[in-house]
Motif scaffolding. Structure first.
Motif, short mmCIF file in Angstrom:
data_model
loop_
_atom_site.label_atom_id
_atom_site.label_comp_id
_atom_site.label_asym_id
_atom_site.label_seq_id
_atom_site.Cartn_x
_atom_site.Cartn_y
_atom_site.Cartn_z
N ALA A 70 0.75 -1.58 0.14
CA ALA A 70 0.15 -0.44 -0.17
C ALA A 70 0.37 1.28 -0.14
CB ALA A 70 -1.06 -0.30 1.64
N VAL A 71 1.65 1.11 0.49
CA VAL A 71 3.46 3.10 0.77
C VAL A 71 3.45 2.34 -0.24
CG1 VAL A 71 5.22 3.36 1.83
CG2 VAL A 71 3.27 2.32 3.00
N GLY A 72 4.01 1.06 -1.42
CA GLY A 72 4.61 1.51 -2.01
C GLY A 72 3.83 2.14 -3.27
N MET A 73 2.32 0.99 -3.51
CA MET A 73 1.17 1.70 -4.32
C MET A 73 0.96 3.74 -4.13
SD MET A 73 -1.57 -1.49 -4.67
CE MET A 73 -1.98 -0.25 -5.80
N ALA A 74 1.02 3.96 -2.87
CA ALA A 74 0.52 5.26 -2.51
C ALA A 74 2.05 6.07 -2.97
CB ALA A 74 0.64 5.64 -0.81
N ARG A 75 2.98 6.29 -3.05
CA ARG A 75 3.83 7.25 -3.12
C ARG A 75 3.72 7.28 -4.57
NH1 ARG A 75 8.10 5.11 0.89
NH2 ARG A 75 8.25 6.06 2.62
#
Length: 142
Positions: free
Chosen positions: A24-29
């Protein structure tokens, strides 16, 4: 492509949420997206069960869930990711879908354990979300 993401986590399974948080963090970034993070507090089930609980049981459980989710976010979501927290009460997959629709998210991120025979017969929450959500669903194997 994805400007609003919904990450559904079980704060009672901190080990199982690590891969989801990372994805999720990777996608959000990558998408410069807002990450909505939710935890669902299950219903008590039958009315007779609810009647036997303390009058402030729901508020107490939701307060504990909120504190737990806040602590989870502090330890798993970096400060550079825009995040909004949500606590819902009810059937897990229904609440994930309802929250995604209400927020107008573009993608739901859920975790799934390796399937067992029980999962094929009953269907885990992740499978129900993937089957019934109108949004894209990213299922992270844990």
């Amino acid at each position: 492509m994805f400007k609003k993401l919904l990450l559904a986590v079980d704060i009672n399974d901190p080990e199982g949420t690590l891969a989801c948080a990372e994805a999720a963090v990777g996608m959000a970034r990558h998408e410069a997206a807002t990450l909505h993070i939710m935890n669902v507090v299950p219903d008590q089930g039958m009315a007779i069960v609810g009647a036997s609980l303390a009058p402030d049981h729901n508020e107490t459980v939701e307060a504990v869930a909120t504190k737990g989710l806040e602590a989870w976010v502090q330890s798993h979501i970096p400060d550079d990711v825009s995040s909004v927290l949500h606590i819902a009460r009810g059937t897990i997959y229904d609440q994930i879908i309802h929250t995604a629709d209400r927020l107008g998210v573009d993608c739901i991120i859920v975790g799934a354990h390796s399937p067992t025979l029980k999962d094929y017969l009953i269907g885990p929450n992740a499978a129900r979300v993937a089957r019934h959500a109108s949004q894209s669903v990213f299922v992270v194997r844990q």
